[in-house]
Design an enzyme around this catalytic site. Structure first.
Site, short mmCIF file in Angstrom:
data_model
loop_
_atom_site.label_atom_id
_atom_site.label_comp_id
_atom_site.label_asym_id
_atom_site.label_seq_id
_atom_site.Cartn_x
_atom_site.Cartn_y
_atom_site.Cartn_z
N GLU A 120 4.77 24.00 -49.78
CA GLU A 120 5.71 25.22 -49.24
C GLU A 120 6.60 25.67 -50.41
O GLU A 120 7.87 25.68 -50.29
CB GLU A 120 6.63 24.69 -48.06
N HIS A 180 -0.45 26.66 -38.94
CA HIS A 180 0.28 26.53 -37.72
C HIS A 180 0.45 28.02 -36.95
O HIS A 180 1.12 28.92 -37.79
CB HIS A 180 1.96 25.92 -38.35
N GLU A 201 -3.25 21.72 -41.35
CA GLU A 201 -2.22 21.21 -40.34
C GLU A 201 -2.44 21.97 -39.22
O GLU A 201 -1.63 22.54 -38.35
CB GLU A 201 -0.80 21.55 -40.75
N ASP A 251 -2.40 23.81 -35.54
CA ASP A 251 -2.02 23.72 -34.04
C ASP A 251 -1.77 25.01 -33.87
O ASP A 251 -1.45 25.96 -34.47
CB ASP A 251 -0.91 22.84 -33.88
C1 XIL Z 1 6.93 18.06 -39.56
C2 XIL Z 1 6.22 16.83 -38.67
O1 XIL Z 1 5.39 16.96 -37.78
C3 XIL Z 1 7.60 16.56 -37.93
O2 XIL Z 1 7.61 15.16 -37.37
C4 XIL Z 1 9.05 16.53 -39.00
O3 XIL Z 1 10.06 16.21 -38.03
C5 XIL Z 1 9.10 17.69 -39.68
O4 XIL Z 1 7.95 18.13 -40.43
N1 XIL Z 1 4.87 21.77 -42.58
C6 XIL Z 1 4.33 20.42 -42.83
C7 XIL Z 1 4.42 19.22 -42.25
O5 XIL Z 1 3.73 20.51 -44.18
O6 XIL Z 1 4.88 18.09 -43.06
C8 XIL Z 1 5.52 19.21 -41.11
O7 XIL Z 1 5.61 18.18 -40.38
C9 XIL Z 1 5.18 20.69 -40.38
C10 XIL Z 1 5.34 21.74 -41.10
#
Ligand code: XIL
Length: 348
Positions: free
Chosen positions: A153, A230, A260, A262
């Site tokens: 990020e 996401h 990641e 969802d």
């Molecule tokens: C999130 C986790 O799922 C949570 O438990 C934590 O509180 C915050 O981080 N992008 C990412 C992940 O790269 O590391 C993040 O994970 C979600 C967004």
């Protein structure tokens, strides 16, 4: 062949496979036929405490990412100490169950320890601390991880550099430095840049593309790009744009992964939304399978029960392939179907 029995799973006795075909192997077996890893983000606590969670993870997935355990904060209670236990136990579980591990993440502006934020480090001190962190962590896991999200990020949605502590302390060169240090620590892990909202072709993915192209041309050891994925139903990614985006990064010689995924639904989720979610998962998987350099598809959690989405986004939830009870959702079957559909086009 008793690959598995969804109705027999420890937390999901009532599951219904709408295809009625329990002889279909689990996702990890289907994915392996594509040379693909299918993974889930994992929490050490749930892995330790919930046998149903462990069972689903080992049965369906052949890759894990530590949801939080390998982040800077959790790994570094103080400047002098490292706390590897939680991450180590996830890695041990993965090894026992023949699963690959994605390391996540070395450089991220979130979940940094207070001592680091407050240290007021000079340029030289910052190099010392950050290089030390990357070296120690990558060496600790060297040979056991398939990939590292080296930088997570680094860009804003408009394509500008995110004003992170790393940018402030080291300038934009921190990106290249981080990849070199990670490569020194673990020369075999594939090194990734990872980001969200860069799944399609847009200002953010354009910026990432340009920077990675530049890094590659300088000989920086960067091997892949992770698209977090996401997403939600209000503004869903268009599979065609996702495929096109992946292709341009693949053409740079990079591996591409969904790291990641969802889908945040309004909860309680309607049948219709669950069907839409399924369609999105299936379409994205299909789009990805069209890219040769596509090597892993990871969801951000195992079951809806422990997802970060309801905690982070009020009124949202039900984002994953398995429901609160560990039953496979329509999204599961859509991903499975996508993995099978593609196979039909592969000569046997
Ligand atoms: C999130 C986790 O799922 C949570 O438990 C934590 O509180 C915050 O981080 N992008 C990412 C992940 O790269 O590391 C993040 O994970 C979600 C967004």
């Amino acid at each position: 062949m008793a690959w598995f029995n969804l109705r027999r799973g420890s937390t999901q006795r009532a599951s219904n496979d709408p295809t009625g075909d329990e002889a279909i192997p689990p996702l990890r077996v289907l994915a392996a036929r594509h040379g693909l890893h299918i993974g889930a983000a994992v929490s050490e606590k749930h892995l330790r405490e919930d046998p149903g969670y462990r069972e689903i993870l080992a049965r369906e997935f052949n890759m894990v990412t530590c949801e939080n355990a390998m982040k800077f904060g959790p790994l570094r209670p103080s400047r002098e100490t490292f706390a590897f236990d939680a991450a180590d136990s996830i890695v041990a579980f993965a090894q026992e169950h023949d699963m690959a591990v994605r390391g996540h993440t070395l450089i991220w502006h979130m979940m940094l320890p207070q001592w680091f934020r407050n240290a007021g480090l000079s340029y030289d001190e910052a190099i010392d601390v950050i290089r030390g962190h990357i070296h120690t962590v990558t060496r600790h896991y060297a040979g056991r991880l398939a990939a590292w999200d080296v930088v997570n990020e680094a860009f804003e949605d408009d394509g500008s550099w995110r004003e992170t502590p790393f940018l402030k302390m080291l300038g934009p060169d921190y990106l290249s430095m981080a990849f070199h240090w990670a490569h020194e620590g673990d020369p075999h892990a594939k090194l990734f840049y990872n980001d969200f909202s860069a799944d399609e072709i847009n200002a953010k993915s354009d910026a990432i593309y340009e920077v990675l192209r530049e890094l590659i041309s300088q000989g920086t050891p960067v091997h892949g790009v992770g698209f977090q994925m996401h997403v939600n139903l209000e503004n869903p990614p268009r599979p065609k744009s996702v495929a096109k985006n992946m292709k341009r990064f693949a053409d740079l010689g990079l591996e591409v992964q969904v790291t990641e995924m969802d889908v945040a639904l309004d909860v309680p989720a309607t049948k219709r939304d669950l069907a839409e979610e399924a369609r999105l998962y299936g379409d994205i998987m299909e789009a990805c399978l069209g890219t040769k350099a596509f090597s892993a598809f990871v969801t951000w959690g195992v079951t809806d029960r422990y997802s970060w989405i309801p905690l982070q986004f009020h009124g949202k939830g039900a984002p994953l392939l398995f429901d609160d009870e560990g039953r496979p959702k329509p999204a599961y079957f859509a991903v499975r179907e996508a993995l099978q559909k593609e196979l039909k086009t592969v000569p046997t």
